[in-house]
Write an enzyme that holds these catalytic residues in place. Structure first.
Site, short mmCIF file in Angstrom:
data_model
loop_
_atom_site.label_atom_id
_atom_site.label_comp_id
_atom_site.label_asym_id
_atom_site.label_seq_id
_atom_site.Cartn_x
_atom_site.Cartn_y
_atom_site.Cartn_z
N SER A 108 0.83 -1.20 0.00
CA SER A 108 0.00 0.00 0.00
C SER A 108 0.88 1.26 0.00
O SER A 108 1.62 1.49 -0.96
CB SER A 108 -0.96 -0.05 1.19
N ASP A 158 -10.32 -3.98 -5.16
CA ASP A 158 -9.71 -3.01 -4.26
C ASP A 158 -10.47 -1.68 -4.34
O ASP A 158 -10.48 -1.04 -5.39
CB ASP A 158 -8.24 -2.80 -4.65
N HIS A 189 -8.29 -4.61 -0.67
CA HIS A 189 -7.00 -3.99 -0.38
C HIS A 189 -6.16 -4.83 0.57
O HIS A 189 -4.95 -4.62 0.67
CB HIS A 189 -7.22 -2.59 0.20
#
Length: 211
Positions: A108, A158, A189
């Site tokens: 991320s 996501d 995610h």
């Protein structure tokens, strides 16, 4: 665990038990710290040296590697500044710990600063394993990435990454010469077992332990 010297970032360093493997540079996601990805790194590349810094930006008490104005809208000047700071840390750490160019493994927010390091100076890295990376702006011009191995692990569902971004990002990296692999995982995610299988197999393919 070795006591970490002051290199500009709070970090952890774990020496290699298997020097034949390249080091891992672990870059955590929002709200995590230098400890978060170590179990993952140790599982994916047993025996590799590990370098794991903590992001220096605080967003309402949550650690990050660079600032953003809101979800998906980055503070681009800060993004560039923080990339340079992290690159400086990596250079100092490599000198102090006598490290070869590492494989960056980022999740991320960490994946995003990871690809920025790759864009800035790919010679400082051996490869990039980017989990749930985002591309909210055109990063070109990209450096010559000929033969540079990249794995993009993206979630089909996501909510934070527009569905067209992963394939576009992979295409840009391919145009720059990178040996890029894109895997679209049936997930959001968060990471899944499928991500770990893809990551392990990719590392074994490009960076196998030497008998």
């Amino acid at each position: 665990m070795t006591q970490a010297p002051d290199l500009g970032f709070v970090h952890r360093y774990i020496p290699a038990a298997d020097p034949s493997r390249p080091p891992l540079l672990l870059l955590h996601g929002t709200g995590a710290d230098e400890n978060d990805l170590i179990p993952l790194g140790e599982m994916l590349a047993p025996g590799a040296a590990i370098l794991s810094p903590r992001g220096r930006v605080s967003e309402e008490g949550l650690n990050r590697f660079f600032r953003r104005h809101e979800e998906g809208v980055w503070d681009l000047p800060d993004f560039e500044t923080r990339t340079n700071e992290l690159a400086g840390f990596l250079a100092r750490a490599r000198a102090v710990y006598h490290l070869a160019p590492p494989v960056v493994l980022g999740f991320s927010n960490g994946a995003n600063i990871g690809w920025s390091l790759m864009r800035r100076d790919p010679d400082q890295l051996a490869g990039a394993l980017l989990m749930r990376a985002m591309l909210p702006f055109d990063p070109r011009p990209l450096p010559d990435l000929t033969g540079f191995p990249v794995l993009l692990l993206s979630g089909k569902d996501d909510p934070l990454v527009p569905s067209d971004q992963p394939s576009y990002f992979a295409a840009l990296l391919g145009e720059a010469g990178a040996d890029v692999t894109l895997e679209m995982v049936p997930a959001g995610h968060t990471l899944t077992q499928q991500d770990l299988i893809f990551a392990f197999n990719w590392l074994e393919r490009y960076f196998p332990a030497q008998a």
